[in-house]
Design a protein around this motif. Structure first.
Motif, PDB file in Angstrom:
ATOM      1  N   UNK A   1      32.631  58.545  41.305  1.00  0.00           N
ATOM      2  CA  UNK A   1      31.930  57.478  42.021  1.00  0.00           C
ATOM      3  C   UNK A   1      32.273  56.101  41.445  1.00  0.00           C
ATOM      4  N   UNK A   2      33.333  56.040  40.661  1.00  0.00           N
ATOM      5  CA  UNK A   2      33.735  54.757  40.087  1.00  0.00           C
ATOM      6  C   UNK A   2      34.234  53.820  41.175  1.00  0.00           C
ATOM      7  N   UNK A   3      33.852  52.569  41.083  1.00  0.00           N
ATOM      8  CA  UNK A   3      34.339  51.576  42.029  1.00  0.00           C
ATOM      9  C   UNK A   3      35.753  51.149  41.619  1.00  0.00           C
ATOM     10  N   UNK A   4      36.532  50.616  42.560  1.00  0.00           N
ATOM     11  CA  UNK A   4      37.871  50.137  42.202  1.00  0.00           C
ATOM     12  C   UNK A   4      37.856  49.099  41.073  1.00  0.00           C
ATOM     13  N   UNK A   5      36.831  48.259  41.040  1.00  0.00           N
ATOM     14  CA  UNK A   5      36.749  47.260  39.972  1.00  0.00           C
ATOM     15  C   UNK A   5      36.581  47.920  38.605  1.00  0.00           C
ATOM     16  N   UNK A   6      35.789  48.961  38.543  1.00  0.00           N
ATOM     17  CA  UNK A   6      35.594  49.655  37.267  1.00  0.00           C
ATOM     18  C   UNK A   6      36.860  50.397  36.837  1.00  0.00           C
ATOM     19  N   UNK A   7      37.576  50.934  37.809  1.00  0.00           N
ATOM     20  CA  UNK A   7      38.836  51.601  37.498  1.00  0.00           C
ATOM     21  C   UNK A   7      39.848  50.578  36.986  1.00  0.00           C
ATOM     22  N   UNK A   8      39.905  49.424  37.618  1.00  0.00           N
ATOM     23  CA  UNK A   8      40.805  48.353  37.187  1.00  0.00           C
ATOM     24  C   UNK A   8      40.512  47.966  35.742  1.00  0.00           C
ATOM     25  N   UNK A   9      39.257  47.721  35.440  1.00  0.00           N
ATOM     26  CA  UNK A   9      38.875  47.341  34.079  1.00  0.00           C
ATOM     27  C   UNK A   9      39.179  48.478  33.103  1.00  0.00           C
ATOM     28  N   UNK A  10      38.930  49.711  33.521  1.00  0.00           N
ATOM     29  CA  UNK A  10      39.221  50.863  32.659  1.00  0.00           C
ATOM     30  C   UNK A  10      40.706  50.949  32.343  1.00  0.00           C
ATOM     31  N   UNK A  11      41.553  50.680  33.315  1.00  0.00           N
ATOM     32  CA  UNK A  11      42.998  50.714  33.091  1.00  0.00           C
ATOM     33  C   UNK A  11      43.430  49.634  32.102  1.00  0.00           C
ATOM     34  N   UNK A  12      42.928  48.430  32.263  1.00  0.00           N
ATOM     35  CA  UNK A  12      43.311  47.349  31.349  1.00  0.00           C
ATOM     36  C   UNK A  12      42.817  47.656  29.938  1.00  0.00           C
ATOM     37  N   UNK A  13      41.569  48.093  29.814  1.00  0.00           N
ATOM     38  CA  UNK A  13      41.010  48.413  28.498  1.00  0.00           C
ATOM     39  C   UNK A  13      41.749  49.589  27.863  1.00  0.00           C
ATOM     40  N   UNK A  14      42.103  50.595  28.667  1.00  0.00           N
ATOM     41  CA  UNK A  14      42.843  51.724  28.098  1.00  0.00           C
ATOM     42  C   UNK A  14      44.230  51.291  27.644  1.00  0.00           C
TER      43      UNK A  14
END
Length: 121
Positions: free
Chosen positions: A29-42
């Motif tokens: 249920x992650x939003x695209x914005x949260x996925x984007x931030x997760x990718x940058x942080x990872x």
């Protein structure tokens, strides 16, 4: 033949990164914005522990173009600036290293806003 293998490696690694993102969209249920931030942080975290540099060495653009590559650029910029300027480099290095990409994104967004008529959905 060497260029062909480099392209295959870049395509494979970039594709795997995109497949992970698509799975996150479809299966959570992650939003695209949260996925984007997760990718940058990872990207930053994997660079910090020394893993993402190996992926970049192997895949080249396949690892530096996706969002994790932006995190990699931020981390490398901070690392370089801290080596040169000390602790103040932690505040300036990431922006210095990614300034061209950020500027391009802002200018392209402005250009698209001027060309196309925006409207509410």
């Amino acid at each position: 033949m060497n260029l062909f293998l480099e392209c295959i490696k870049a395509f494979a690694v970039g594709g795997i990164i995109c497949v992970i993102g698509q799975l996150l969209i479809d299966c959570t249920r992650l939003t695209p914005a949260r996925i984007l931030v997760s990718y940058v942080v990872s990207g930053v975290a994997l660079t910090g522990i020394g893993l993402y540099g190996t992926v970049v060495d192997f895949a080249g653009a396949g690892a530096t173009v996706p969002l994790t590559g932006f995190g990699y650029s931020l981390a490398k910029g901070v690392e370089k600036a801290v080596d040169e300027y000390g602790l103040i480099g932690a505040l300036t290095g990431g922006l210095t290293a990614t300034a061209a990409g950020i500027t391009a994104a802002i200018l392209m967004g402005l250009l698209m806003a001027l060309i196309f008529k925006s409207r509410d959905k």
